[in-house]
Motif scaffolding. Structure first.
Motif, PDB file in Angstrom:
ATOM      1  N   ARG A   1       1.925   1.489  -9.145  1.00  0.00           N
ATOM      2  CA  ARG A   1       3.405   1.198  -8.443  1.00  0.00           C
ATOM      3  C   ARG A   1       4.528   1.442  -9.591  1.00  0.00           C
ATOM      4  O   ARG A   1       4.396   1.110 -10.600  1.00  0.00           O
ATOM      5  N   TYR A   2       5.587   1.872  -8.730  1.00  0.00           N
ATOM      6  CA  TYR A   2       7.039   1.748  -9.742  1.00  0.00           C
ATOM      7  C   TYR A   2       7.107   0.643 -10.398  1.00  0.00           C
ATOM      8  O   TYR A   2       7.471   0.714 -11.733  1.00  0.00           O
TER       9      TYR A   2
ATOM     10  N   GLN B   1       0.820  -1.203  -0.110  1.00  0.00           N
ATOM     11  CA  GLN B   1       0.061  -0.028  -0.069  1.00  0.00           C
ATOM     12  C   GLN B   1       0.941   1.414   0.020  1.00  0.00           C
ATOM     13  O   GLN B   1       0.509   2.420  -0.657  1.00  0.00           O
ATOM     14  N   ARG B   2       1.918   1.065   0.696  1.00  0.00           N
ATOM     15  CA  ARG B   2       2.999   2.408   0.867  1.00  0.00           C
ATOM     16  C   ARG B   2       3.688   2.733  -0.536  1.00  0.00           C
ATOM     17  O   ARG B   2       3.944   3.720  -0.909  1.00  0.00           O
ATOM     18  N   SER B   3       3.863   1.452  -1.604  1.00  0.00           N
ATOM     19  CA  SER B   3       4.397   1.519  -2.715  1.00  0.00           C
ATOM     20  C   SER B   3       3.245   2.141  -3.900  1.00  0.00           C
ATOM     21  O   SER B   3       3.749   2.659  -4.910  1.00  0.00           O
ATOM     22  N   VAL B   4       2.144   2.299  -3.674  1.00  0.00           N
ATOM     23  CA  VAL B   4       0.976   3.006  -4.612  1.00  0.00           C
ATOM     24  C   VAL B   4       0.980   4.392  -4.564  1.00  0.00           C
ATOM     25  O   VAL B   4       0.803   4.903  -3.440  1.00  0.00           O
ATOM     26  N   CYS B   5       1.053   4.925  -5.622  1.00  0.00           N
ATOM     27  CA  CYS B   5       0.923   6.226  -5.868  1.00  0.00           C
ATOM     28  C   CYS B   5      -0.358   6.783  -5.634  1.00  0.00           C
ATOM     29  O   CYS B   5      -1.484   6.097  -5.875  1.00  0.00           O
TER      30      CYS B   5
END
Length: 86
Positions: A15-16, A5-9
């Motif tokens: 995500r990257y 979830q932290r990696s989702v813009c």
């Protein structure tokens, strides 16, 4: 799950790692398309109208409210105002 979830813009929802970073072996998973949202257009128009009026904008937020709910609230405010002046 929290790391994912932290990696989702927060703006676009990707995500990257969702993107092909220049390699020829993969296609991107997403395609950018134009989509018109009438609600966003109405909000932008109202924001521009407010800015053009010279009214103080600090802290102002334009929100969409269903027309029937707005009419009911306005009628209620009118009745309350009338009762307070009687």
């Amino acid at each position: 799950m929290e790391e994912y979830q932290r990696s989702v813009c927060p703006q676009c929802g990707t995500r990257y790692d969702d993107w092909d970073h220049g390699g020829d072996d993969e296609e991107d998973r997403y395609t950018a398309v134009l989509q018109k949202c009438v609600g966003c257009e109405v909000i932008a128009d109202k924001q521009q109208e407010l800015a053009d009026s010279g009214a103080p904008m600090h802290g102002m937020k334009v929100a969409l409210v269903p027309a029937a709910a707005h009419a009911a609230l306005e009628m209620l405010r009118g009745m309350q105002h009338q009762n307070s002046t009687d």
